[in-house]
Design a protein around this motif. Structure first.
Motif, PDB file in Angstrom:
ATOM      1  N   ASP A  34     -39.774   0.493  24.619  1.00  0.00           N
ATOM      2  CA  ASP A  34     -40.818   0.019  25.530  1.00  0.00           C
ATOM      3  C   ASP A  34     -41.184  -1.419  25.165  1.00  0.00           C
ATOM      4  O   ASP A  34     -40.707  -1.965  24.164  1.00  0.00           O
ATOM      5  CB  ASP A  34     -42.046   0.920  25.425  1.00  0.00           C
ATOM      6  N   SER A  60     -44.711  -4.386  25.617  1.00  0.00           N
ATOM      7  CA  SER A  60     -46.093  -4.633  26.046  1.00  0.00           C
ATOM      8  C   SER A  60     -46.398  -6.112  25.881  1.00  0.00           C
ATOM      9  O   SER A  60     -45.920  -6.758  24.940  1.00  0.00           O
ATOM     10  CB  SER A  60     -47.076  -3.795  25.217  1.00  0.00           C
ATOM     11  N   LYS A 101     -35.220  -1.169  30.055  1.00  0.00           N
ATOM     12  CA  LYS A 101     -36.001   0.053  29.857  1.00  0.00           C
ATOM     13  C   LYS A 101     -35.511   1.163  30.784  1.00  0.00           C
ATOM     14  O   LYS A 101     -35.375   2.326  30.372  1.00  0.00           O
ATOM     15  CB  LYS A 101     -37.484  -0.237  30.101  1.00  0.00           C
ATOM     16  N   LYS A 120     -33.812   4.865  29.933  1.00  0.00           N
ATOM     17  CA  LYS A 120     -34.246   6.137  30.512  1.00  0.00           C
ATOM     18  C   LYS A 120     -33.067   6.888  31.126  1.00  0.00           C
ATOM     19  O   LYS A 120     -32.951   8.109  30.995  1.00  0.00           O
ATOM     20  CB  LYS A 120     -35.322   5.887  31.566  1.00  0.00           C
TER      21      LYS A 120
END
Length: 230
Positions: A175, A177, A222, A226
């Protein structure tokens, strides 16, 4: 002199294996660096004391120094080979933070080492090449080339992220941020051993006007992770 060159071959090969497989600047701690520096200084001081007190002849001391520099040359060649392989496996460039100082520092250091190495081999242009001159100069040249391949800031590529002399596979990307308008933090999974995994982070600075570009790259990676898990 021919005998010294022949004796240097095993040391070159040993150094090559060490440089290619075991030298990892990215994971080197200050403690490890100090331990290595202490060992080298200790060996040098012991050798000098033996030479000063007559336990080492000049020819033997020169031979030992030649073998030592041959070992260093091998380490540099092995590390350079490893760096080129890592760069190739990481794929094509996607993004990197552009900072002139950070960009030109390895180039300046590398160029200085290469020039010093060439001067050392020719010893200020008298061109009388001896084993100790050849291997000491070669080690400087090779380490100069290695510095060209080091990535001070993270370089995002299609297959991984290059940082210093290490490649982080996108398959471990979890991930990201935003820490602000000009910095993003990436989270990766890191395998400590066969049964333990921890998360590691990597902060990346954002070039002016390229936040959207970087965001798209990270979102794509990302989503790819997945899809890999599903």
């Amino acid at each position: 002199m021919t005998l010294v060159y022949l004796l240097s071959i095993p040391f070159l090969l040993l150094g090559y294996l060490v440089g290619k497989r075991y030298i990892q600047l990215y994971t080197t701690t200050i403690r490890k660096a100090l331990q290595l520096a202490s060992l080298i200084i200790t060996l040098y001081v012991v050798a000098m004391l033996l030479f000063i007190n007559g336990f080492l002849s000049e020819s033997l001391a020169g031979t030992l120094m030649s073998l030592f520099y041959a070992f260093l040359s091998g380490i540099g060649i092995g590390k350079l080979h490893s760096q080129l392989e890592i760069k190739k496996s990481a794929g094509y460039p996607l993004y990197n933070f552009k900072n002139p100082v950070v960009h030109f520092t390895p180039l300046f250091i590398g160029s200085t080492l290469i020039i010093a190495g060439l001067l050392r081999i020719g010893w200020a242009f008298d061109f009388i090449i001896t084993p100790i001159r050849l291997f000491s100069g070669t080690s400087l040249v090779v380490f100069g080339l290695v510095s060209f391949t080091l990535y001070i800031t993270p370089h995002l590529r299609t297959q991984g992220i290059l940082i210093i002399d290490h490649s982080i596979d996108w398959k471990t990307f979890l991930d990201y941020s935003w820490l602000g308008e000009d910095e993003v933090q990436l989270v990766f999974e890191k395998e400590v051993d066969s049964s333990t995994q921890i998360n590691s982070v990597l902060n990346i600075r954002v070039n002016p006007g390229e936040r959207v570009k970087l965001k798209r790259i990270l979102a794509m990676k990302k989503d790819a992770r997945k899809d890999l898990d599903s």
